[in-house]
Design a protein around this motif. Structure first.
Motif, PDB file in Angstrom:
ATOM      1  N   PRO A  56       0.747  -1.422  -0.092  1.00  6.66           N
ATOM      2  CA  PRO A  56      -0.409   0.129   0.268  1.00  6.66           C
ATOM      3  C   PRO A  56       1.726   1.115  -0.072  1.00  6.66           C
ATOM      4  O   PRO A  56       1.841   1.317   0.753  1.00  6.66           O
ATOM      5  CB  PRO A  56      -0.662  -0.461   1.050  1.00  6.66           C
ATOM      6  CG  PRO A  56      -0.310  -0.807   2.315  1.00  6.66           C
ATOM      7  CD  PRO A  56       1.131  -2.233   1.516  1.00  6.66           C
ATOM      8  N   GLY A  57       0.355   2.195  -0.710  1.00  8.22           N
ATOM      9  CA  GLY A  57       1.144   3.462  -0.983  1.00  8.22           C
ATOM     10  C   GLY A  57       2.722   3.341  -1.785  1.00  8.22           C
ATOM     11  O   GLY A  57       2.954   4.628  -1.865  1.00  8.22           O
TER      12      GLY A  57
ATOM     13  N   LEU B 149       2.621   6.404  10.749  1.00  4.71           N
ATOM     14  CA  LEU B 149       4.520   6.916  10.634  1.00  4.71           C
ATOM     15  C   LEU B 149       5.858   5.761  10.717  1.00  4.71           C
ATOM     16  O   LEU B 149       6.764   6.634   9.748  1.00  4.71           O
ATOM     17  CB  LEU B 149       4.585   8.473  11.573  1.00  4.71           C
ATOM     18  CG  LEU B 149       3.016   8.774  11.814  1.00  4.71           C
ATOM     19  CD1 LEU B 149       3.977  10.287  12.299  1.00  4.71           C
ATOM     20  CD2 LEU B 149       3.864   9.796  10.091  1.00  4.71           C
ATOM     21  N   TYR B 150       5.401   4.939  11.017  1.00  2.84           N
ATOM     22  CA  TYR B 150       6.641   4.142  11.165  1.00  2.84           C
ATOM     23  C   TYR B 150       6.958   3.540   9.262  1.00  2.84           C
ATOM     24  O   TYR B 150       7.715   3.175   8.976  1.00  2.84           O
ATOM     25  CB  TYR B 150       6.448   2.626  11.521  1.00  2.84           C
ATOM     26  CG  TYR B 150       5.506   1.794  10.715  1.00  2.84           C
ATOM     27  CD1 TYR B 150       6.209   0.809  10.645  1.00  2.84           C
ATOM     28  CD2 TYR B 150       4.175   2.149  11.018  1.00  2.84           C
ATOM     29  CE1 TYR B 150       5.080  -0.807   9.615  1.00  2.84           C
ATOM     30  CE2 TYR B 150       3.671   0.339  10.496  1.00  2.84           C
ATOM     31  CZ  TYR B 150       4.012  -0.566   9.385  1.00  2.84           C
ATOM     32  OH  TYR B 150       3.213  -1.506   8.841  1.00  2.84           O
ATOM     33  N   TYR B 151       6.033   4.029   8.433  1.00  2.00           N
ATOM     34  CA  TYR B 151       6.253   3.513   7.348  1.00  2.00           C
ATOM     35  C   TYR B 151       6.646   4.541   6.576  1.00  2.00           C
ATOM     36  O   TYR B 151       7.121   4.406   5.825  1.00  2.00           O
ATOM     37  CB  TYR B 151       4.219   3.424   6.509  1.00  2.00           C
ATOM     38  CG  TYR B 151       4.342   2.439   5.348  1.00  2.00           C
ATOM     39  CD1 TYR B 151       4.432   0.828   5.596  1.00  2.00           C
ATOM     40  CD2 TYR B 151       3.678   2.694   3.974  1.00  2.00           C
ATOM     41  CE1 TYR B 151       4.496   0.173   5.150  1.00  2.00           C
ATOM     42  CE2 TYR B 151       3.546   1.967   3.306  1.00  2.00           C
ATOM     43  CZ  TYR B 151       3.982   0.572   3.388  1.00  2.00           C
ATOM     44  OH  TYR B 151       3.738  -0.216   2.265  1.00  2.00           O
ATOM     45  N   PHE B 152       7.390   5.914   6.923  1.00  2.00           N
ATOM     46  CA  PHE B 152       8.215   7.239   6.566  1.00  2.00           C
ATOM     47  C   PHE B 152       8.739   6.793   5.831  1.00  2.00           C
ATOM     48  O   PHE B 152       9.014   6.712   4.709  1.00  2.00           O
ATOM     49  CB  PHE B 152       8.107   7.338   7.525  1.00  2.00           C
ATOM     50  CG  PHE B 152       8.598   8.920   7.531  1.00  2.00           C
ATOM     51  CD1 PHE B 152       7.922   9.916   7.666  1.00  2.00           C
ATOM     52  CD2 PHE B 152      10.047   8.755   7.641  1.00  2.00           C
ATOM     53  CE1 PHE B 152       8.404  11.270   7.049  1.00  2.00           C
ATOM     54  CE2 PHE B 152      10.505  10.263   7.694  1.00  2.00           C
ATOM     55  CZ  PHE B 152       9.575  11.094   7.030  1.00  2.00           C
ATOM     56  N   PRO B 153       9.892   5.485   6.010  1.00  2.00           N
ATOM     57  CA  PRO B 153      11.134   4.950   5.672  1.00  2.00           C
ATOM     58  C   PRO B 153      10.312   4.147   4.343  1.00  2.00           C
ATOM     59  O   PRO B 153      10.666   4.390   2.720  1.00  2.00           O
ATOM     60  CB  PRO B 153      11.545   4.584   6.131  1.00  2.00           C
ATOM     61  CG  PRO B 153      11.247   4.582   7.500  1.00  2.00           C
ATOM     62  CD  PRO B 153      10.465   4.729   7.211  1.00  2.00           C
ATOM     63  N   VAL B 154       9.559   3.623   4.736  1.00  2.00           N
ATOM     64  CA  VAL B 154       8.983   2.662   3.004  1.00  2.00           C
ATOM     65  C   VAL B 154       8.529   3.853   1.427  1.00  2.00           C
ATOM     66  O   VAL B 154       9.285   3.510   0.913  1.00  2.00           O
ATOM     67  CB  VAL B 154       8.494   2.119   2.931  1.00  2.00           C
ATOM     68  CG1 VAL B 154       7.264   1.091   1.773  1.00  2.00           C
ATOM     69  CG2 VAL B 154       8.437   1.375   4.424  1.00  2.00           C
ATOM     70  N   LEU B 155       8.098   4.661   2.440  1.00  2.00           N
ATOM     71  CA  LEU B 155       7.547   5.649   0.949  1.00  2.00           C
ATOM     72  C   LEU B 155       8.855   6.643   0.924  1.00  2.00           C
ATOM     73  O   LEU B 155       8.698   7.329   0.013  1.00  2.00           O
ATOM     74  CB  LEU B 155       6.568   6.267   1.784  1.00  2.00           C
ATOM     75  CG  LEU B 155       5.060   5.653   2.010  1.00  2.00           C
ATOM     76  CD1 LEU B 155       3.602   6.537   2.682  1.00  2.00           C
ATOM     77  CD2 LEU B 155       4.456   4.923   1.055  1.00  2.00           C
ATOM     78  N   ILE B 156       9.623   6.601   1.211  1.00  2.00           N
ATOM     79  CA  ILE B 156      11.437   7.650   0.947  1.00  2.00           C
ATOM     80  C   ILE B 156      11.660   6.907  -0.396  1.00  2.00           C
ATOM     81  O   ILE B 156      11.836   7.582  -1.204  1.00  2.00           O
ATOM     82  CB  ILE B 156      12.216   8.236   2.092  1.00  2.00           C
ATOM     83  CG1 ILE B 156      11.073   8.916   3.124  1.00  2.00           C
ATOM     84  CG2 ILE B 156      13.512   8.627   1.876  1.00  2.00           C
ATOM     85  CD1 ILE B 156      12.316   9.180   4.269  1.00  2.00           C
ATOM     86  N   VAL B 157      12.115   5.504  -0.879  1.00  2.00           N
ATOM     87  CA  VAL B 157      12.529   4.800  -0.909  1.00  2.00           C
ATOM     88  C   VAL B 157      11.508   4.307  -1.951  1.00  2.00           C
ATOM     89  O   VAL B 157      11.820   4.741  -3.619  1.00  2.00           O
ATOM     90  CB  VAL B 157      12.853   3.469   0.346  1.00  2.00           C
ATOM     91  CG1 VAL B 157      13.109   2.525  -1.862  1.00  2.00           C
ATOM     92  CG2 VAL B 157      13.808   3.755   0.881  1.00  2.00           C
TER      93      VAL B 157
ATOM     94  N   ALA C  46      11.803   7.694  -4.101  1.00  2.00           N
ATOM     95  CA  ALA C  46      12.858   8.317  -4.915  1.00  2.00           C
ATOM     96  C   ALA C  46      12.568   7.475  -5.967  1.00  2.00           C
ATOM     97  O   ALA C  46      13.070   6.791  -7.124  1.00  2.00           O
ATOM     98  CB  ALA C  46      13.965   7.949  -4.303  1.00  2.00           C
TER      99      ALA C  46
END
Lengths: 174, 121
Positions: free
Chosen positions: A38-39, A137-145, A148
């Protein structure tokens, strides 16, 4: 504006919006088929909005963004509409800000990536507010990658599609 | 016309840094942190408590059992059972973890995390 130019301009914007709608639907099917988490999604509709922002104008890009959110609201419900709008507007603000700060030194590629990441962040923050929990918000890093990677992808697609999208622009005198 | 380049060589460095930072953060973020504590009695969910609000909870079915929620974690504080396995399980925070009090037929399971935002984004 010359006689007839306004009509051409309106239909041009309508084509832009139609492109966004079609790409959004296509993207939904694509994500489901590829079983992406998701996302994590390519953000194909953002190609058109970025093009509008770079080559047509800020006002037009803003309109397209709002209309895209409205389309999500009608077809996929209130939550999806709010998320789409928040992601889209934050993404646009970040791109405009970067363009103001770095002027012409920043490449389209980086702008596309920054936009994709900002889009994800906007949606994530809004989702956290909606489900009333900071744990999303723990999902934050997944969404950064994913931002990119997908941002690079949309950047390349933007470059490829630029001549096609640009062609009718001459007609409306931009 | 625009003078902006489509791609600058130093972009590769920036993109790599962003991806590395993301992977680095991913490594440190607790994967699948739960968002709710489900209180289950006799196999049926009798209550669902948000983990982000600190509280002391006594299930209606057994007032001698005390469950505490603090800092996004949940635990059995007291129980009138003989073995105290539930209390000894300690804090639960990740989705899927659970503590069971068999004599009282009570259990606490953490749910949420990834499932919560599934479909929202």
């Amino acid at each position: 504006m010359k006689y007839g130019t306004k009509a051409k301009y309106i239909s041009y914007m309508a084509i832009m919006l139609a492109l966004i709608v079609v790409l959004s639907i296509f993207e939904g099917a694509l994500c489901a088929a590829l079983l992406l988490p998701p996302g994590v999604k390519p953000g194909l509709g953002n190609i058109v909005i970025m093009f509008a922002l770079f080559f047509i104008g800020k006002k037009q890009a803003f309109c397209l963004n709002v209309l895209k959110g409205l389309f999500a609201l009608i077809t996929r419900g209130v939550t999806a509409g709010i998320l789409s709008l928040c992601g889209g507007l934050l993404s646009m603000c970040v791109i405009i800000l970067l363009m103001l700060i770095f002027k012409e030194k920043i490449s389209y590629m980086l702008l596309s990536i920054a936009g994709a990441i900002a889009h994800n962040m906007g949606q994530l923050v809004m989702a956290s507010i909606i489900i009333n929990s900071s744990f999303a918000l723990y999902y934050f890093p997944v969404l950064i990658v994913s931002g990119a990677v997908m941002g690079s992808l949309t950047g390349i697609l933007l470059k490829t599609l630029m001549p096609v999208l640009k062609y009718p622009l001459k007609e409306v005198g931009k | 016309m625009e003078k902006r380049n489509f791609f600058n060589k130093k972009d590769i460095v920036i993109i790599t840094l962003i991806i590395l930072a993301g992977i680095f953060l991913m490594y440190f973020m607790p994967e699948g942190r739960g968002s709710r504590a489900l209180i289950i009695y006799n196999g049926k969910e009798i209550d669902s408590l948000p983990l982000d609000k600190d509280m002391i909870y006594h299930p209606d079915v057994n007032e001698n059992v005390e469950i505490e929620i603090k800092d996004g974690r949940v635990r059995f504080v007291r129980s009138d059972c003989p073995d105290k396995i539930c209390v000894n399980t300690g804090w639960l925070e990740k989705a899927g973890q659970s503590a069971v009090c068999l004599p009282n037929r009570l259990s606490v399971t953490v749910s949420g995390g990834k499932d919560d935002i599934e479909g929202e984004i």
